[in-house]
Design a protein around this motif. Structure first.
Motif, PDB file in Angstrom:
ATOM      1  N   LEU A   1       0.823  -1.202   0.000  1.00  0.00           N
ATOM      2  CA  LEU A   1       0.000   0.000   0.000  1.00  0.00           C
ATOM      3  C   LEU A   1       0.858   1.254   0.000  1.00  0.00           C
ATOM      4  N   VAL A   2       1.933   1.253   0.789  1.00  0.00           N
ATOM      5  CA  VAL A   2       2.835   2.402   0.817  1.00  0.00           C
ATOM      6  C   VAL A   2       3.489   2.619  -0.540  1.00  0.00           C
ATOM      7  N   CYS A   3       3.901   1.534  -1.200  1.00  0.00           N
ATOM      8  CA  CYS A   3       4.500   1.658  -2.533  1.00  0.00           C
ATOM      9  C   CYS A   3       3.514   2.236  -3.532  1.00  0.00           C
ATOM     10  N   GLY A   4       2.247   1.766  -3.473  1.00  0.00           N
ATOM     11  CA  GLY A   4       1.237   2.283  -4.389  1.00  0.00           C
ATOM     12  C   GLY A   4       0.958   3.754  -4.166  1.00  0.00           C
ATOM     13  N   VAL A   5       0.901   4.171  -2.911  1.00  0.00           N
ATOM     14  CA  VAL A   5       0.652   5.591  -2.609  1.00  0.00           C
ATOM     15  C   VAL A   5       1.797   6.448  -3.104  1.00  0.00           C
ATOM     16  N   ARG A   6       3.028   5.975  -2.901  1.00  0.00           N
ATOM     17  CA  ARG A   6       4.175   6.757  -3.352  1.00  0.00           C
ATOM     18  C   ARG A   6       4.199   6.881  -4.873  1.00  0.00           C
ATOM     19  N   SER A   7       3.916   5.802  -5.585  1.00  0.00           N
ATOM     20  CA  SER A   7       3.858   5.860  -7.046  1.00  0.00           C
ATOM     21  C   SER A   7       2.744   6.787  -7.511  1.00  0.00           C
ATOM     22  N   ALA A   8       1.600   6.738  -6.814  1.00  0.00           N
ATOM     23  CA  ALA A   8       0.491   7.619  -7.191  1.00  0.00           C
ATOM     24  C   ALA A   8       0.840   9.081  -6.963  1.00  0.00           C
ATOM     25  N   MET A   9       1.553   9.383  -5.884  1.00  0.00           N
ATOM     26  CA  MET A   9       1.940  10.767  -5.614  1.00  0.00           C
ATOM     27  C   MET A   9       2.913  11.282  -6.673  1.00  0.00           C
ATOM     28  N   VAL A  10       3.856  10.434  -7.071  1.00  0.00           N
ATOM     29  CA  VAL A  10       4.785  10.850  -8.130  1.00  0.00           C
ATOM     30  C   VAL A  10       4.034  11.118  -9.428  1.00  0.00           C
ATOM     31  N   THR A  11       3.076  10.253  -9.751  1.00  0.00           N
ATOM     32  CA  THR A  11       2.291  10.440 -10.973  1.00  0.00           C
ATOM     33  C   THR A  11       1.473  11.721 -10.904  1.00  0.00           C
ATOM     34  N   ILE A  12       0.872  11.997  -9.751  1.00  0.00           N
ATOM     35  CA  ILE A  12       0.083  13.228  -9.598  1.00  0.00           C
ATOM     36  C   ILE A  12       0.961  14.457  -9.761  1.00  0.00           C
ATOM     37  N   TRP A  13       2.159  14.424  -9.180  1.00  0.00           N
ATOM     38  CA  TRP A  13       3.063  15.560  -9.327  1.00  0.00           C
ATOM     39  C   TRP A  13       3.491  15.746 -10.779  1.00  0.00           C
ATOM     40  N   MET A  14       3.723  14.665 -11.477  1.00  0.00           N
ATOM     41  CA  MET A  14       4.098  14.779 -12.891  1.00  0.00           C
ATOM     42  C   MET A  14       2.958  15.358 -13.714  1.00  0.00           C
ATOM     43  N   VAL A  15       1.722  14.959 -13.405  1.00  0.00           N
ATOM     44  CA  VAL A  15       0.558  15.530 -14.109  1.00  0.00           C
ATOM     45  C   VAL A  15       0.434  17.022 -13.803  1.00  0.00           C
ATOM     46  N   LEU A  16       0.666  17.420 -12.557  1.00  0.00           N
ATOM     47  CA  LEU A  16       0.608  18.833 -12.200  1.00  0.00           C
ATOM     48  C   LEU A  16       1.699  19.628 -12.908  1.00  0.00           C
ATOM     49  N   PHE A  17       2.888  19.060 -13.006  1.00  0.00           N
ATOM     50  CA  PHE A  17       3.963  19.729 -13.745  1.00  0.00           C
ATOM     51  C   PHE A  17       3.596  19.882 -15.222  1.00  0.00           C
ATOM     52  N   SER A  18       2.965  18.860 -15.786  1.00  0.00           N
ATOM     53  CA  SER A  18       2.532  18.954 -17.191  1.00  0.00           C
ATOM     54  C   SER A  18       1.527  20.076 -17.379  1.00  0.00           C
ATOM     55  N   CYS A  19       0.558  20.179 -16.467  1.00  0.00           N
ATOM     56  CA  CYS A  19      -0.425  21.265 -16.553  1.00  0.00           C
ATOM     57  C   CYS A  19       0.242  22.625 -16.377  1.00  0.00           C
ATOM     58  N   GLY A  20       1.240  22.703 -15.484  1.00  0.00           N
ATOM     59  CA  GLY A  20       1.950  23.969 -15.298  1.00  0.00           C
ATOM     60  C   GLY A  20       2.726  24.382 -16.531  1.00  0.00           C
TER      61      GLY A  20
END
Length: 252
Positions: free
Chosen positions: A164-183
């Motif tokens: 679960l911790v690994c999945g959350v960390r991967s999801a957070m990295v993906t969310i940050w990458m999506v936010l950077f793309s929008c920026g």
């Protein structure tokens, strides 16, 4: 003539062309209009300077984070030294381009902004590529479990939380990458809006400088037409003013 000697004045054919507003671009059937020159209480130039400053900090951070000696694991994705060096080189190239674009926004130089706009599009493509990589290959991560016999039962209990911790960390990295793309997409839109603003302003100033010359040309054409009309009147009556009779000789 008296009309020509009166100096410059407005003429019906001397008009001032007005630069047409930019129609924007079409994206998926919708017209995208440029951003206004003032965004709330912040000017477009100030907003671009903030964008350039943030982008410069990102480039410096990415350049300081890469290494050419060993691989780095990010969200379960092992990044090789070669890939790190390629990514760092791209962000190193962006440092002078960002400064170039910031100066273009201050001094209204469209060519500088065009270079920075192209780099932003490339950065957006790089960010989207890494986002896809993290989504595709970042599902797992390395965990260290005790292998002693006395902890067999505890391992069975701790595996789900670790996953679960690994999945959350991967999801957070993906969310940050999506936010950077929008920026980066928003930054590209602001740069494109500034380019359109500079182009419209250049056209307006050009037409403003062209107006006196149009008025002078129209006045010269009017004077030439009046002079030709006067010359034509003298040509049609060659004996006028010299005492010649216009009647035929047999009529005397």
């Amino acid at each position: 003539s008296r009309r020509c000697a009166g100096g410059p004045r407005h003429h019906p054919i001397a008009y001032r062309p007005v630069a047409a507003p930019s129609p924007g671009i079409l994206a998926m059937g919708f017209a995208v209009a440029p951003a206004p020159s003032v965004l709330g209480s912040v000017s477009l130039v100030a907003a671009l300077e903030v964008v350039c400053m943030v982008h410069l900090v990102i480039c410096i951070y990415m350049l300081a984070s890469v290494t050419s000696t060993h691989s780095v694991s990010v969200a379960g994705v092992e990044v090789s030294p070669l890939m790190q060096c390629m990514t760092g080189s791209y962000f190193l190239l962006g440092i002078p381009i960002i400064i170039h674009g910031a100066l273009g926004a201050i001094f209204r130089i469209e060519r500088h902004l065009s270079v920075y706009f192209a780099y932003l599009i490339g950065t957006l493509a790089v960010t989207i590529t890494w986002t896809v990589i993290f989504i595709r290959y970042g599902s797992g991560c390395e965990t260290v479990q005790s292998k002693s016999a006395g902890y067999v039962d505890s391992m069975a209990v701790e595996k789900p939380p670790a996953a679960l911790v690994c999945g959350v960390r991967s999801a957070m990295v993906t969310i940050w990458m999506v936010l950077f793309s929008c920026g980066f997409l928003l930054a590209a839109y602001l740069v494109w809006s500034m380019k359109e603003y500079i182009r419209q302003r250049t056209e307006t100033e050009f037409f403003r400088c062209l107006e006196p010359w149009q008025m002078a040309a129209a006045l010269a054409d009017e004077c030439a037409a009046e002079q030709m009309a006067q010359d034509g009147a003298h040509t049609r009556s060659p004996g006028a003013g010299y005492g010649y009779s216009q009647q035929p000789m047999w009529a005397h």
